[in-house]
Design an enzyme around this catalytic site. Structure first.
Site, PDB file in Angstrom:
ATOM      1  CE1 TYR A   1      -3.557  -2.613   5.409  1.00  0.00           C
ATOM      2  CE2 TYR A   1      -3.500  -0.717   5.249  1.00  0.00           C
ATOM      3  CZ  TYR A   1      -3.317  -1.763   5.081  1.00  0.00           C
ATOM      4  OH  TYR A   1      -3.836  -1.985   3.980  1.00  0.00           O
TER       5      TYR A   1
ATOM      6  CE  LYS B   1      -1.646  -4.648   3.613  1.00  0.00           C
ATOM      7  NZ  LYS B   1      -1.591  -5.728   3.073  1.00  0.00           N
TER       8      LYS B   1
ATOM      9  CB  SER C   1      -0.541  -0.131   1.370  1.00  0.00           C
ATOM     10  OG  SER C   1      -1.452   1.447   1.585  1.00  0.00           O
TER      11      SER C   1
HETATM   12  P1  NAD Z   1     -11.423  -6.603   1.615  1.00  0.00           P
HETATM   13  O1  NAD Z   1     -11.450  -6.410   3.276  1.00  0.00           O
HETATM   14  O2  NAD Z   1     -12.261  -6.414   0.707  1.00  0.00           O
HETATM   15  O3  NAD Z   1     -10.316  -8.219   1.300  1.00  0.00           O
HETATM   16  C1  NAD Z   1      -9.393  -9.021   2.148  1.00  0.00           C
HETATM   17  C2  NAD Z   1     -10.117 -10.177   1.813  1.00  0.00           C
HETATM   18  O4  NAD Z   1      -9.205 -10.950   2.945  1.00  0.00           O
HETATM   19  C3  NAD Z   1     -11.230 -10.573   2.979  1.00  0.00           C
HETATM   20  O5  NAD Z   1     -11.804 -10.795   1.710  1.00  0.00           O
HETATM   21  C4  NAD Z   1     -11.242 -11.164   4.101  1.00  0.00           C
HETATM   22  O6  NAD Z   1     -12.331 -11.767   4.450  1.00  0.00           O
HETATM   23  C5  NAD Z   1      -9.966 -11.502   3.653  1.00  0.00           C
HETATM   24  N1  NAD Z   1      -8.955 -12.344   4.984  1.00  0.00           N
HETATM   25  C6  NAD Z   1      -8.994 -11.195   5.837  1.00  0.00           C
HETATM   26  N2  NAD Z   1      -7.604 -11.607   6.976  1.00  0.00           N
HETATM   27  C7  NAD Z   1      -7.563 -13.063   6.523  1.00  0.00           C
HETATM   28  C8  NAD Z   1      -6.895 -14.063   6.925  1.00  0.00           C
HETATM   29  N3  NAD Z   1      -6.401 -14.185   8.298  1.00  0.00           N
HETATM   30  N4  NAD Z   1      -7.178 -14.896   6.686  1.00  0.00           N
HETATM   31  C9  NAD Z   1      -7.882 -15.769   4.976  1.00  0.00           C
HETATM   32  N5  NAD Z   1      -8.591 -14.187   4.600  1.00  0.00           N
HETATM   33  C10 NAD Z   1      -8.342 -13.055   4.867  1.00  0.00           C
HETATM   34  O7  NAD Z   1      -9.919  -5.974   1.447  1.00  0.00           O
HETATM   35  P2  NAD Z   1      -9.642  -4.734  -0.159  1.00  0.00           P
HETATM   36  O8  NAD Z   1      -9.889  -3.481  -0.565  1.00  0.00           O
HETATM   37  O9  NAD Z   1      -9.892  -6.262  -1.396  1.00  0.00           O
HETATM   38  O10 NAD Z   1      -8.142  -5.339  -0.230  1.00  0.00           O
HETATM   39  C11 NAD Z   1      -7.253  -6.314  -0.927  1.00  0.00           C
HETATM   40  C12 NAD Z   1      -5.870  -5.599  -0.432  1.00  0.00           C
HETATM   41  O11 NAD Z   1      -5.291  -4.534  -0.683  1.00  0.00           O
HETATM   42  C13 NAD Z   1      -4.834  -6.227   1.925  1.00  0.00           C
HETATM   43  O12 NAD Z   1      -3.997  -6.721   1.328  1.00  0.00           O
HETATM   44  C14 NAD Z   1      -5.152  -4.157   1.930  1.00  0.00           C
HETATM   45  O13 NAD Z   1      -4.556  -4.400   2.646  1.00  0.00           O
HETATM   46  C15 NAD Z   1      -4.607  -3.962   0.741  1.00  0.00           C
HETATM   47  N6  NAD Z   1      -4.727  -2.718   0.208  1.00  0.00           N
HETATM   48  C16 NAD Z   1      -6.062  -2.345  -0.376  1.00  0.00           C
HETATM   49  C17 NAD Z   1      -6.385  -0.861  -0.462  1.00  0.00           C
HETATM   50  C18 NAD Z   1      -7.354  -0.239   0.131  1.00  0.00           C
HETATM   51  O14 NAD Z   1      -7.795   0.518  -0.811  1.00  0.00           O
HETATM   52  N7  NAD Z   1      -8.950  -1.128  -0.488  1.00  0.00           N
HETATM   53  C19 NAD Z   1      -5.225  -0.097  -0.421  1.00  0.00           C
HETATM   54  C20 NAD Z   1      -3.402  -0.700  -0.824  1.00  0.00           C
HETATM   55  C21 NAD Z   1      -4.075  -1.767  -0.226  1.00  0.00           C
HETATM   56  C1  WQD Z   2      -9.066   9.796   0.358  1.00  0.00           C
HETATM   57  C2  WQD Z   2      -9.577  11.864   1.474  1.00  0.00           C
HETATM   58  C3  WQD Z   2      -9.923  12.016   3.162  1.00  0.00           C
HETATM   59  C4  WQD Z   2     -14.114   9.955   3.532  1.00  0.00           C
HETATM   60  C5  WQD Z   2      -7.085   4.985   2.877  1.00  0.00           C
HETATM   61  C6  WQD Z   2      -5.857   3.860   4.069  1.00  0.00           C
HETATM   62  C7  WQD Z   2      -4.388   3.700   2.728  1.00  0.00           C
HETATM   63  C8  WQD Z   2      -5.321   3.044   1.619  1.00  0.00           C
HETATM   64  C9  WQD Z   2      -6.397   3.331   1.496  1.00  0.00           C
HETATM   65  C10 WQD Z   2      -5.048   0.570   2.345  1.00  0.00           C
HETATM   66  C11 WQD Z   2      -8.651  12.118   2.228  1.00  0.00           C
HETATM   67  C12 WQD Z   2     -11.326  12.201   2.495  1.00  0.00           C
HETATM   68  C13 WQD Z   2     -12.565  10.575   3.336  1.00  0.00           C
HETATM   69  C14 WQD Z   2     -14.846  10.716   4.703  1.00  0.00           C
HETATM   70  C15 WQD Z   2     -13.730  12.409   3.347  1.00  0.00           C
HETATM   71  N1  WQD Z   2      -5.832   1.777   2.193  1.00  0.00           N
HETATM   72  N2  WQD Z   2     -12.209  12.087   2.943  1.00  0.00           N
HETATM   73  N3  WQD Z   2     -14.783  12.408   3.772  1.00  0.00           N
HETATM   74  O1  WQD Z   2      -7.060   8.015   3.570  1.00  0.00           O
HETATM   75  O2  WQD Z   2      -6.040   8.084   1.393  1.00  0.00           O
HETATM   76  O3  WQD Z   2      -6.659   6.163   2.742  1.00  0.00           O
HETATM   77  O4  WQD Z   2      -7.518   4.044   2.173  1.00  0.00           O
HETATM   78  O5  WQD Z   2      -4.065  -0.085   2.281  1.00  0.00           O
HETATM   79  O6  WQD Z   2      -3.653   2.765   3.447  1.00  0.00           O
HETATM   80  O7  WQD Z   2      -5.151   5.126   4.795  1.00  0.00           O
HETATM   81  O8  WQD Z   2      -8.569   7.180   1.624  1.00  0.00           O
HETATM   82  O9  WQD Z   2     -10.534   7.219   0.894  1.00  0.00           O
HETATM   83  O10 WQD Z   2      -9.820   7.698   3.469  1.00  0.00           O
HETATM   84  O11 WQD Z   2      -9.998   9.267   2.019  1.00  0.00           O
HETATM   85  O12 WQD Z   2     -13.465  13.610   3.130  1.00  0.00           O
HETATM   86  O13 WQD Z   2     -15.629  10.117   4.946  1.00  0.00           O
HETATM   87  O14 WQD Z   2     -11.209  11.977   1.333  1.00  0.00           O
HETATM   88  O15 WQD Z   2      -9.542  13.269   4.316  1.00  0.00           O
HETATM   89  O16 WQD Z   2      -8.899  13.287   1.948  1.00  0.00           O
HETATM   90  P1  WQD Z   2      -6.531   7.478   2.277  1.00  0.00           P
HETATM   91  P2  WQD Z   2      -9.435   7.857   1.825  1.00  0.00           P
END
Ligand code: NAD
Ligand code: WQD
Length: 346
Positions: free
Chosen positions: A148, A152, A124
């Site tokens: 978190y 990562k 991430s």
């Molecule tokens: P999500 O929560 O929708 O998907 C994660 C999945 O992993 C879920 O289905 C959950 O049930 C499963 N899971 C969690 N812990 C587990 C375990 N111990 N054993 C088996 N399954 C487990 O999240 P997402 O948004 O699809 O994110 C996927 C990956 O991408 C994650 O690693 C997250 O940290 C990373 N990521 C997400 C974002 C984002 O904004 N969505 C941004 C950067 C990185």
């Molecule tokens: C985006 C912008 C908020 C909600 C987070 C995690 C990051 C990654 C993605 C996993 C910011 C603003 C948000 C709301 C708002 N996940 N906001 N009102 O913070 O960039 O990243 O999700 O890896 O680790 O930190 O994304 O969508 O939460 O926020 O004004 O109700 O929207 O302040 O500027 P962020 P976000």
């Protein structure tokens, strides 16, 4: 390839399963459904016209992992499974370290035992913390500022150490910026449980009438309109990058840590306006205090992804908003509505 997709029932995982299936890969999902619904699997079947094997497995369960790796001969693993809520990680840090770090160690141990030596890992942009300058390239300092993000960074390190110990082991760590949107079919999409933490799902729930108004966290940032700037990318572009990364590992045998974003910064208000265009209605909002821990501006320099993977985003902000809205409109209560239908006795 036969690919194990951990967390394949989750938001990014299920979109990636669609892309991998389209490229002819065989997929096996392992998920404990802690943050997803098994009903996603039916939708995946409809979308791919294939039976996708799925196992309810918690990655921390070494026995279950060994069984899985002895049942199938995997060529690679795409590792999504993790807990991902920043705020919750500050309240329950040990749960995050245990789930994300211990889960990943158990997975890597099972891979080593089974001689499966190729992994694509969901990292991430959060590993960069509060960046010194933007756009961010991969040489920027890794200094996450919440538990978190630290999970990562730790997993990236332990994967790096494993690759160093065994030159046959190859890995791609993909640092996602802000994935949004959904499959254009409206069959799969983001379905957060409880109050959404992230901007796009919150806006979607306001638009569909599940929440009264958006709260914008601060309009006094040093940005053009005072609201936070992020690098939003379409989840299908992101999904494609995983297929590209798998091919890169197979073709080159080299390891890779790479940013995935558009390279373009979008403010909260810009996203809101684009979404209003897509859904044809006004989204009520109020400006409130900044959210603790938020940074003003973060967006990617995606040059390395282009030069190594040949990957660039193809879908623009309008497509992100259109597809997010299509998913929300078609599934106002997410997958839960399907669960309710299933519970009604015949
Ligand atoms: P999500 O929560 O929708 O998907 C994660 C999945 O992993 C879920 O289905 C959950 O049930 C499963 N899971 C969690 N812990 C587990 C375990 N111990 N054993 C088996 N399954 C487990 O999240 P997402 O948004 O699809 O994110 C996927 C990956 O991408 C994650 O690693 C997250 O940290 C990373 N990521 C997400 C974002 C984002 O904004 N969505 C941004 C950067 C990185
Ligand atoms: C985006 C912008 C908020 C909600 C987070 C995690 C990051 C990654 C993605 C996993 C910011 C603003 C948000 C709301 C708002 N996940 N906001 N009102 O913070 O960039 O990243 O999700 O890896 O680790 O930190 O994304 O969508 O939460 O926020 O004004 O109700 O929207 O302040 O500027 P962020 P976000």
């Amino acid at each position: 390839m036969r690919i194990l997709v951990t967390g394949g029932a989750g938001y990014i995982g299920c979109h990636t399963c669609v892309v991998l299936a389209e490229r002819g890969h065989q997929i096996v999902i392992a998920d404990n459904f802690v943050n997803s619904s098994p009903l996603v699997l039916q939708r995946l079947g409809r979308l791919t016209q294939k039976v996708i094997a799925s196992h309810r497995v918690d990655l921390r369960d070494h026995e279950a992992l060994n069984t899985l790796f002895s049942t199938y001969r995997f060529d690679a693993v795409v590792h999504f499974a993790a807990l991902k809520a920043v705020g919750e990680s500050c309240e329950r840090p040990l749960d995050y370290y245990e789930n994300n770090v211990c889960g990943s160690i158990a997975l890597l141990q099972a891979m080593v035992r089974a001689k499966v030596r190729r992994i694509v890992f969901s990292s991430s942009a959060t590993v960069y913390g509060d960046p010194q300058q933007v756009p961010l390239d991969e040489a920027a300092a890794v200094q996450p500022c919440n538990p978190y993000g630290r999970t990562k960074a730790m997993i990236e390190q332990l994967i790096g150490d494993l690759c160093a110990s065994d030159p046959m082991f190859t890995a791609a760590c993909l640092r996602y910026f802000n994935p949004v949107g959904a499959h254009p079919s409206g069959l799969i999409g983001e379905d957060p449980s409880g109050i959404p933490n992230n901007l796009m799902p919150y806006i979607c729930q306001v638009a569909v009438g599940r929440r009264e108004q958006l709260r914008i966290f601060g309009n006094d940032y040093p940005t053009a309109d005072g609201t936070g700037v992020r690098d939003y990318l379409h989840v299908l572009d992101l999904a494609r990058a995983h297929a590209d990364a798998l091919e890169y590992l197979a073709d080159t045998g080299r390891n890779l840590t790479v940013n995935l974003g558009t390279g373009q910064g979008i403010s909260v208000l810009q996203l809101l306006r684009a979404f209003e265009q897509a859904c044809g209605r006004e989204i009520p909002y109020e400006i409130v205090e900044r959210r603790p821990g938020d940074v003003a501006t973060i967006y990617a320099d995606p040059t390395l992804a282009a030069s190594t993977l040949g990957w660039r985003t193809e879908l623009d902000l309008d497509a992100m908003c259109r597809d997010a809205w299509n998913w929300q409109m078609s599934n106002p209560d997410g997958y839960r509505a399907l669960e309710r239908v299933r519970r009604i006795p015949a």
